[in-house]
Design a protein around this motif. Structure first.
Motif: not given
Ligand code: ASP
Length: 597
Positions: A74-82
């Motif tokens: 379980s977790g949270e969706v994040n933008l990948r680092p550039a």
């Protein structure tokens, strides 16, 4: 559900969403404190990140996780680092920052890589087919098969066809191949047979008034397995009442063209399908299922060969044989070794030998060919004119290689077919993005068995002869043309079917012609003949092979690649270890004593 999303559906618009995912560890990478796990489920792959600072407990669990463990996170969706996006992954813009993780099940180290497309020995894949099915290629093939079958069902449903299940335990009747038999416990010494196809049953459904039937039918044939054969295979079995050949061909053309355009829109399919009579296609391609993506037509050289002094030609012709050939474009410079390879293929296919005629170097026209340019063991027996005429008949140019075979038609056709396929393969003439469908019609009804001397049905004995040929049944059965048809595509036979006999007298006549005695006819086919006496409607059908259709759409070379649990070439199921011995008790119940061979 143990999850909120599948791994493949997460995108930028999910950033900030709390998700729970479940799947297999595709790959784990440790990066100085951080652990990355690519989580895989049927839909695809997503990167998950375990961070020691934010979720130390989850990270502890991740340290235990190995490839193919089943896990839930379980977790949270994040933008990948550039700069860390992965353009090869549908979910490559995002990652899931894990808060909690649990191991649902562990896994031993698999016997082969599931996360890499590498060559694996087929028997190993078949033994562990449940692991093989996790590999992307197999998974895609099985999903494709599902889509193909669903498309066909929907297509036929929309046209009023009814899906009827038919029995798997039936009566053993001759249908062309060897039956799989099932001993009866209740009736000692008696056997059921597994259907070679539901042929007779679907005809009885027409007598039963169903009018339009289809079924995804499993067919069992105890034959020696070949690359595109299995002990059990699946057909889209179709039967219709009140139809003519043309109705069935049109329906199939529509089915196959719409199937290809829907399922593999990137592929090319030409409509209307060309039509060939059996005689014509054999003459032009030496096969009743040639690959029509390329020309390489066979030329009949018998007339001109008969005028030469080359005794291999003249002897073959005197013996009732023919001389046929084809041109291999640009292969005039083939080495001795390459020519030997072609000769070997010809010998292996049963013909007596191959004559090659090299037409020198490319450039210029055939008229400019000089006798000194020609290389062939037969050169000294042939005049330049004769060579030029043969080259013209084969539509050859200077610089090509003529491949010529002499003998009886049944001897030389397999050789010419093999040569045609081989040259196309060497020269890469078959466009992988084209489906070249065609109908073959007007097959002879019967062929005489070399072993028994009896007439055998080329399709099956239920095929209706062309009405105008019915008188020939009494005088020359070999000349009777049947109302049967094949669909071919890219070198494979995809379907066969026919208009059926619906009259008991005609059906009885056909059985008799095939050498059955009255008693045998009643015993083996009495149920059909009786049914025909109760108002059987005119009917006909066809049965496209599902395995081959999916194989072609998937671009695979064998049907084993599109069957979830196929048998090996020697008819074994390696996952279950079948066939296998059974207990004495089981045999006793079935009244079977095994004999030492
Ligand atoms: N039953 C036939 C076969 O399996 C097909 C057909 O005639 O419908 O070849």
């Amino acid at each position: 559900m143990l999850r909120t999303h599948n791994c493949n559906e997460l995108r930028k618009e999910h950033i900030g969403t709390a998700v729970t995912l479940a799947g297999w560890v595709n790959r784990r990478r440790d990066h100085g404190g951080l652990i990355f796990i690519d989580l895989r489920d049927r839909a695809g792959i997503v990167q998950t990140v375990f961070n020691p600072e934010t979720s130390p407990d989850a990270l502890k669990n991740a340290e235990e996780m190995r490839t193919e463990f089943v896990v839930r996170i379980s977790g949270e969706v994040n933008l990948r680092p550039a700069g860390t996006e992965n353009p090869h992954l549908a979910t490559g813009d995002i990652e899931v920052i894990v808060k909690e993780a649990e191991i649902l099940n562990t896994s031993r180290t698999p016997p082969f890589y599931i996360n890499e497309e590498v060559e694996i020995e087929e028997n190993l894949r078949l033994k562990y087919r449940y692991l093989d099915l996790r590999r992307p290629r197999m998974k895609e093939n099985i999903l494709l098969r599902h889509r193909v079958v669903k498309f066909m069902r929907d297509f036929l449903d929309a046209r009023g066809f009814v899906d009827v299940e038919t029995p798997i335990l039936i009566k053993s009747t001759p249908e062309g191949a060897r039956d799989y038999l099932v001993p009866s416990r209740v009736h000692p010494g008696e056997f059921y047979a597994l259907p070679q196809s539901p042929q007779q049953i679907k005809q009885l459904l027409m007598v039963g008034g169903l009018e339009k039937y289809y079924q995804m039918a499993r067919c069992f044939r105890d034959e020696d397995t070949r690359a595109d054969r299995q002990p059990e295979h699946t057909q889209l079995d179709v039967e219709m009442s009140f139809v003519e050949q043309e109705d069935i061909l049109r329906l199939m053309e529509e089915l196959y063209t719409s199937l290809v355009t829907t399922i593999t829109p990137q592929k090319r399919v030409v409509k209307p399908f060309p039509r060939f009579t059996y005689r014509d296609i054999m003459e032009r391609y030496a096969s009743d299922k040639p690959d029509l993506r390329y020309a390489l037509e066979i030329a009949d050289l018998t007339d001109i060969a008969g005028q030469t002094e080359f005794t291999i030609f003249t002897d073959a012709i005197t013996g009732g044989g023919r001389v046929k050939g084809l041109a291999a474009p640009g292969c005039g410079n083939y080495t001795r070794h390459q020519l030997d390879e072609l000769n070997r293929l010809v010998l292996d296919s049963g013909a007596k030998g191959l004559l090659t005629v090299s037409l020198g170097h490319p450039g210029g026209t055939l008229d400019e060919l000089a006798i000194d340019d020609v290389k062939s063991v037969a050169a000294k027996y042939l005049t330049l004119d004769q060579i030029q005429e043969m080259a013209q008949l084969c539509r050859a140019d200077k610089g090509d290689l003529l491949l010529i075979v002499a003998g009886q038609e049944n001897e030389i056709y397999p050789a010419l077919d093999v040569l045609r396929r081989e040259i196309a393969c060497r020269l890469k003439l078959a466009d992988p993005d084209t489906f070249a469908f065609a109908f073959v019609v007007d097959f002879p009804m019967f062929t005489r068995s070399e072993e028994t001397g009896k007439w055998e049905a080329i399709h099956h004995p239920f095929t209706h002869p062309r009405p105008e040929d019915i008188p020939l049944l009494d005088t020359s059965p070999g000349d009777v043309i049947g109302q049967n048809y094949d669909i071919i595509c890219n070198g494979y036979e995809l379907a066969s079917g026919s208009i059926r006999i619906h009259n008991a007298d005609l059906q009885r006549k056909i059985f008799k012609l095939m050498g059955y005695q009255d008693e045998e006819i009643e015993n083996l086919f009495g149920h059909m003949l009786e049914a025909f006496d109760y108002g059987a409607p005119p009917h006909g059908g066809i049965a496209p092979g599902i395995d081959r259709t999916v194989m072609l759409l998937a671009g695979e070379d064998t049907i084993r690649e599109v069957i979830a649990f196929p048998k090996t070439q020697s008819a074994m199921d390696l996952t279950f270890g079948a066939p296998s011995p059974v207990t004495e008790e089981q045999l006793k119940e079935l009244h079977i004593d095994l004999r030492e061979e």
